[in-house]
Design an enzyme around this catalytic site. Structure first.
Site, PDB file in Angstrom:
ATOM      1  N   SER A   1       0.710  -1.215  -0.231  1.00 52.94           N
ATOM      2  CA  SER A   1       0.363   0.191  -0.127  1.00 52.94           C
ATOM      3  C   SER A   1       0.929   1.445   0.158  1.00 52.94           C
ATOM      4  O   SER A   1       1.558   1.522   0.379  1.00 52.94           O
ATOM      5  CB  SER A   1      -0.975   0.130   0.709  1.00 52.94           C
ATOM      6  OG  SER A   1      -1.357   0.892   1.363  1.00 52.94           O
ATOM      7  N   ARG A   2       0.618   2.048  -0.826  1.00 53.71           N
ATOM      8  CA  ARG A   2       1.308   3.419  -1.274  1.00 53.71           C
ATOM      9  C   ARG A   2       0.350   4.969  -0.068  1.00 53.71           C
ATOM     10  O   ARG A   2       0.560   5.736   0.250  1.00 53.71           O
ATOM     11  CB  ARG A   2       1.459   3.556  -2.670  1.00 53.71           C
ATOM     12  CG  ARG A   2       1.649   3.119  -2.959  1.00 53.71           C
ATOM     13  CD  ARG A   2       2.181   3.696  -4.313  1.00 53.71           C
ATOM     14  NE  ARG A   2       2.571   2.964  -5.225  1.00 53.71           N
ATOM     15  CZ  ARG A   2       3.829   2.675  -5.761  1.00 53.71           C
ATOM     16  NH1 ARG A   2       4.890   3.921  -6.373  1.00 53.71           N
ATOM     17  NH2 ARG A   2       4.540   2.044  -6.320  1.00 53.71           N
TER      18      ARG A   2
ATOM     19  N   LYS B   1     -12.875  -3.645   0.869  1.00 52.40           N
ATOM     20  CA  LYS B   1     -13.879  -2.975   0.502  1.00 52.40           C
ATOM     21  C   LYS B   1     -16.186  -3.062  -0.016  1.00 52.40           C
ATOM     22  O   LYS B   1     -16.218  -2.188   0.688  1.00 52.40           O
ATOM     23  CB  LYS B   1     -13.587  -2.692  -0.894  1.00 52.40           C
ATOM     24  CG  LYS B   1     -11.984  -1.805  -1.277  1.00 52.40           C
ATOM     25  CD  LYS B   1     -12.196  -1.002  -2.380  1.00 52.40           C
ATOM     26  CE  LYS B   1     -11.027  -0.418  -2.802  1.00 52.40           C
ATOM     27  NZ  LYS B   1     -10.902   0.583  -4.193  1.00 52.40           N
TER      28      LYS B   1
ATOM     29  N   ASP C   1     -13.425   6.375  -4.355  1.00 46.60           N
ATOM     30  CA  ASP C   1     -11.979   6.568  -5.659  1.00 46.60           C
ATOM     31  C   ASP C   1     -12.839   7.248  -6.985  1.00 46.60           C
ATOM     32  O   ASP C   1     -12.327   8.458  -7.796  1.00 46.60           O
ATOM     33  CB  ASP C   1     -12.210   4.972  -5.999  1.00 46.60           C
ATOM     34  CG  ASP C   1     -11.394   4.028  -5.177  1.00 46.60           C
ATOM     35  OD1 ASP C   1     -10.022   4.643  -5.050  1.00 46.60           O
ATOM     36  OD2 ASP C   1     -11.653   3.399  -5.190  1.00 46.60           O
TER      37      ASP C   1
ATOM     38  N   GLY D   1     -14.078  -3.842  -9.205  1.00 45.66           N
ATOM     39  CA  GLY D   1     -14.211  -2.939  -7.925  1.00 45.66           C
ATOM     40  C   GLY D   1     -13.866  -1.356  -8.631  1.00 45.66           C
ATOM     41  O   GLY D   1     -14.408  -0.736  -8.864  1.00 45.66           O
ATOM     42  N   ALA D   2     -12.895  -0.790  -9.383  1.00 46.94           N
ATOM     43  CA  ALA D   2     -12.294   0.499  -9.465  1.00 46.94           C
ATOM     44  C   ALA D   2     -13.011   0.728 -10.481  1.00 46.94           C
ATOM     45  O   ALA D   2     -14.101   2.273 -10.887  1.00 46.94           O
ATOM     46  CB  ALA D   2     -10.810   0.815  -9.888  1.00 46.94           C
TER      47      ALA D   2
HETATM   48  N1  LIG Z   1      -5.228   4.715  -9.678  1.00 47.88           N
HETATM   49  C1  LIG Z   1      -6.173   4.929  -8.269  1.00 47.88           C
HETATM   50  O1  LIG Z   1      -6.837   5.453  -7.639  1.00 47.88           O
HETATM   51  C2  LIG Z   1      -6.471   3.399  -8.391  1.00 47.88           C
HETATM   52  C3  LIG Z   1      -7.723   3.146  -7.640  1.00 47.88           C
HETATM   53  C4  LIG Z   1      -8.227   1.493  -7.505  1.00 47.88           C
HETATM   54  C5  LIG Z   1      -7.999   0.419  -8.390  1.00 47.88           C
HETATM   55  N2  LIG Z   1      -7.093   1.016  -9.639  1.00 47.88           N
HETATM   56  C6  LIG Z   1      -6.232  -0.348 -10.427  1.00 47.88           C
HETATM   57  O2  LIG Z   1      -7.348  -0.134 -11.077  1.00 47.88           O
HETATM   58  C7  LIG Z   1      -7.244  -1.461 -11.586  1.00 47.88           C
HETATM   59  C8  LIG Z   1      -8.266  -2.317 -11.648  1.00 47.88           C
HETATM   60  O3  LIG Z   1      -8.202  -2.654 -10.167  1.00 47.88           O
HETATM   61  P1  LIG Z   1      -9.504  -3.344  -9.119  1.00 47.88           P
HETATM   62  O4  LIG Z   1     -10.119  -3.343  -7.938  1.00 47.88           O
HETATM   63  O5  LIG Z   1     -11.043  -2.891 -10.295  1.00 47.88           O
HETATM   64  O6  LIG Z   1      -9.661  -4.777  -9.580  1.00 47.88           O
HETATM   65  P2  LIG Z   1     -10.389  -6.415 -10.167  1.00 47.88           P
HETATM   66  O7  LIG Z   1     -11.756  -5.387  -9.487  1.00 47.88           O
HETATM   67  O8  LIG Z   1     -10.142  -7.189  -9.464  1.00 47.88           O
HETATM   68  O9  LIG Z   1     -11.490  -5.542 -11.553  1.00 47.88           O
HETATM   69  C9  LIG Z   1     -10.074  -6.348 -12.459  1.00 47.88           C
HETATM   70  C10 LIG Z   1     -10.375  -5.325 -13.779  1.00 47.88           C
HETATM   71  O10 LIG Z   1      -9.844  -6.091 -14.577  1.00 47.88           O
HETATM   72  C11 LIG Z   1     -10.284  -7.285 -15.554  1.00 47.88           C
HETATM   73  N3  LIG Z   1      -9.074  -7.948 -16.041  1.00 47.88           N
HETATM   74  C12 LIG Z   1      -7.924  -8.844 -14.826  1.00 47.88           C
HETATM   75  N4  LIG Z   1      -7.654  -9.552 -16.046  1.00 47.88           N
HETATM   76  C13 LIG Z   1      -7.896 -10.010 -17.201  1.00 47.88           C
HETATM   77  C14 LIG Z   1      -7.394 -10.422 -18.374  1.00 47.88           C
HETATM   78  N5  LIG Z   1      -6.417 -11.014 -18.603  1.00 47.88           N
HETATM   79  N6  LIG Z   1      -8.325  -9.465 -19.942  1.00 47.88           N
HETATM   80  C15 LIG Z   1      -8.705  -8.688 -19.521  1.00 47.88           C
HETATM   81  N7  LIG Z   1      -9.347  -7.857 -18.304  1.00 47.88           N
HETATM   82  C16 LIG Z   1      -9.015  -8.066 -17.574  1.00 47.88           C
HETATM   83  C17 LIG Z   1     -11.862  -7.647 -14.677  1.00 47.88           C
HETATM   84  O11 LIG Z   1     -12.130  -8.182 -16.130  1.00 47.88           O
HETATM   85  P3  LIG Z   1     -12.755  -9.406 -15.626  1.00 47.88           P
HETATM   86  O12 LIG Z   1     -13.939  -9.068 -14.714  1.00 47.88           O
HETATM   87  O13 LIG Z   1     -13.532 -10.556 -16.511  1.00 47.88           O
HETATM   88  O14 LIG Z   1     -12.220 -10.215 -14.559  1.00 47.88           O
HETATM   89  C18 LIG Z   1     -11.581  -6.383 -14.960  1.00 47.88           C
HETATM   90  O15 LIG Z   1     -12.974  -5.644 -15.417  1.00 47.88           O
HETATM   91  C19 LIG Z   1      -5.803  -1.875 -11.211  1.00 47.88           C
HETATM   92  O16 LIG Z   1      -4.777  -2.066 -11.284  1.00 47.88           O
HETATM   93  C20 LIG Z   1      -5.549  -1.097  -9.999  1.00 47.88           C
HETATM   94  O17 LIG Z   1      -4.439  -0.975  -9.169  1.00 47.88           O
HETATM   95  C21 LIG Z   1      -6.202   2.263  -9.221  1.00 47.88           C
END
Ligand SMILES: NC(=O)c1ccc[n+]([C@@H]2O[C@H](COP(=O)([O-])OP(=O)(O)OC[C@H]3O[C@@H](n4cnc5c(N)ncnc54)[C@H](OP(=O)(O)O)[C@@H]3O)[C@@H](O)[C@H]2O)c1
Length: 280
Positions: free
Chosen positions: A21-22, A72, A109, A138-139
Site C-alpha cells: 500500500s502507498r 472493500k 475513488d 471494483g475500480a
Molecule cells: N489510480 C487509483 O487510484 C486506483 C484505484 C483503484 C484501482 N486502481 C487500479 O485499477 C485496476 C483495477 O483494480 P480493481 O480493484 O477494479 O480490480 P478488480 O476488481 O480485480 O477488477 C479487475 C478488472 O480487470 C479485468 N481483467 C483482469 N485480467 C484481465 C485480462 N487478462 N484480460 C482482460 N481483462 C482483465 C477484469 O475483468 P473480468 O471481470 O473479466 O475479470 C476486471 O474488469 C488495478 O490496476 C488497480 O491498481 C487504481
C-alpha cells in the site's frame, strides 16, 4: 515521524496483504507537511478478522481508516451509515468512526478520479461527448458512477467477462450502455474520453490490446493503473497526439477526503507528494 502527544489523531489502512500500500506514504507526506500531531498506520487484517479489526480500531480511538482489497465490498455491511455513492458503487474505501460508535462508510475513488482529470486538464468537460470505460471490477464500478454523476452523456462499458459488465449496466442504467469487449476498438468512434479501469498494463499483467485508430485525436485517455505511471496505453495515445492522464493523481486525490475528515485540515496534491509516493 515526529513525536506524538497523548492527543495525537490516529488513522490508517486495512487490507490483506497491506505491504504494497502507498497510502501510508501518501498520508504521511501531508502529516509531515502540516506538522500534524497524528499518525497513519498500515494494518494487515485477515478477511475473517475484518469485523473484529473495525471494533478494535474504534475502541482504540482511531478517527477512521481506509479500506483496501479484499475488504472493500464486505465492509459495507459493517457500516452503520453509507453514502449514496458508495452504496451505488457497492464498496467502501474510507471510514470515519463517530464518537457515538457509528461507522460511516464512503467511497472516494470516484471523487479522486474526477478531481484528477480536472486538475490535469482544467478544460476537461464531462459533457464533451461519450466515454469508453474498460473494466467492470471494483475500480471500474466507482468510475462508472463518477462519470454518470459528473454528467457524461453516454458511457460505453466493455469488460472481458460480459456478464459482469451487463450486470453493472442493468444496475446503474443510462447513461451506461454495454459495448463488446472483442470489438472495443469500434466503441472508440466519436469518444471524448477513454478510461482503462482494468488491471491490463499494470506491472506483472499483460498489456491492454486496443487499436486506437478510431479514437478521435481530441479525446482524452486516462489510465487508472499507476504502476507503471506511463502505461503502454498512455504511451500509444500520447504518440498519436491524444491528451493523457495517469493514475497516480487519482490515488492522491482520493486520499484528500479521508485526510480532511480525520485530521481536520484541508490538503492538496503536489508534485512533491507525487515524488514522495513514487519513491515508495
Ligand atoms: N489510480 C487509483 O487510484 C486506483 C484505484 C483503484 C484501482 N486502481 C487500479 O485499477 C485496476 C483495477 O483494480 P480493481 O480493484 O477494479 O480490480 P478488480 O476488481 O480485480 O477488477 C479487475 C478488472 O480487470 C479485468 N481483467 C483482469 N485480467 C484481465 C485480462 N487478462 N484480460 C482482460 N481483462 C482483465 C477484469 O475483468 P473480468 O471481470 O473479466 O475479470 C476486471 O474488469 C488495478 O490496476 C488497480 O491498481 C487504481
Amino acid at each position: 515521524m515526529r513525536a506524538l502527544s497523548g492527543k495525537a489523531r490516529l488513522a490508517g489502512v486495512i487490507g490483506w496483504p497491506i505491504s504494497h500500500s502507498r497510502s501510508p506514504r501518501l498520508h504521511g507526506f501531508w502529516l509531515a507537511q502540516l506538522g500534524i500531531d497524528g499518525a497513519y498506520l498500515p494494518f494487515a487484517v485477515r478477511p475473517e478478522r475484518l469485523a473484529a479489526a473495525l471494533d478494535a480500531l474504534a475502541v482504540l480511538g482511531f478517527r477512521g481508516i481506509n479500506v483496501t482489497l479484499p475488504h472493500k465490498e464486505r465492509v459495507l455491511a459493517l457500516c452503520s451509515e453509507v453514502t449514496p455513492s458508495a452504496r451505488r458503487i457497492g464498496a467502501v474505501n474510507t471510514i470515519r468512526f463517530g464518537e457515538d460508535g457509528t461507522i460511516l462508510g464512503s467511497n472516494t475513488d470516484g471523487f479522486g478520479f474526477i478531481e484528477n482529470l480536472r486538475a490535469a486538464l482544467p478544460a476537461w468537460r464531462a459533457d464533451a461527448g461519450p466515454a469508453v470505460l474498460l473494466g467492470a471490477g471494483g475500480a471500474a464500478r466507482a468510475l462508472a458512477v463518477a462519470l454518470a454523476e459528473a454528467g457524461v452523456p453516454e458511457i460505453r462499458l466493455a469488460n472481458r467477462t460480459a456478464s459482469r459488465a451487463a450486470r453493472l449496466v442493468d444496475e446503474l442504467g443510462p447513461p451506461l450502455r454495454l459495448a463488446e469487449w472483442d470489438a472495443r476498438g469500434d466503441a472508440l468512434d466519436g469518444a471524448a474520453l477513454l478510461v482503462n479501469g482494468t488491471v491490463l498494463g499494470m506491472a506483472g499483467q499483460p498489456p491492454l490490446e486496443l487499436d486506437l485508430a478510431r479514437l478521435p485525436r481530441h479525446a482524452v485517455v486516462n489510465d487508472i493503473v499507476y504502476v507503471p505511471i506511463e502505461t503502454p496505453l498512455l504511451a500509444a495515445a500520447r504518440a498519436r497526439g491524444n491528451r493523457v492522464v495517469d493514475g497516480l493523481g487519482m490515488l492522491l486525490q482520493q486520499g484528500r477526503m479521508g485526510f480532511e475528515a480525520w485530521f481536520g485540515r484541508k490538503v492538496g496534491v503536489s508534485a512533491e507528494q507525487r515524488a514522495a509516493v513514487l519513491a515508495t
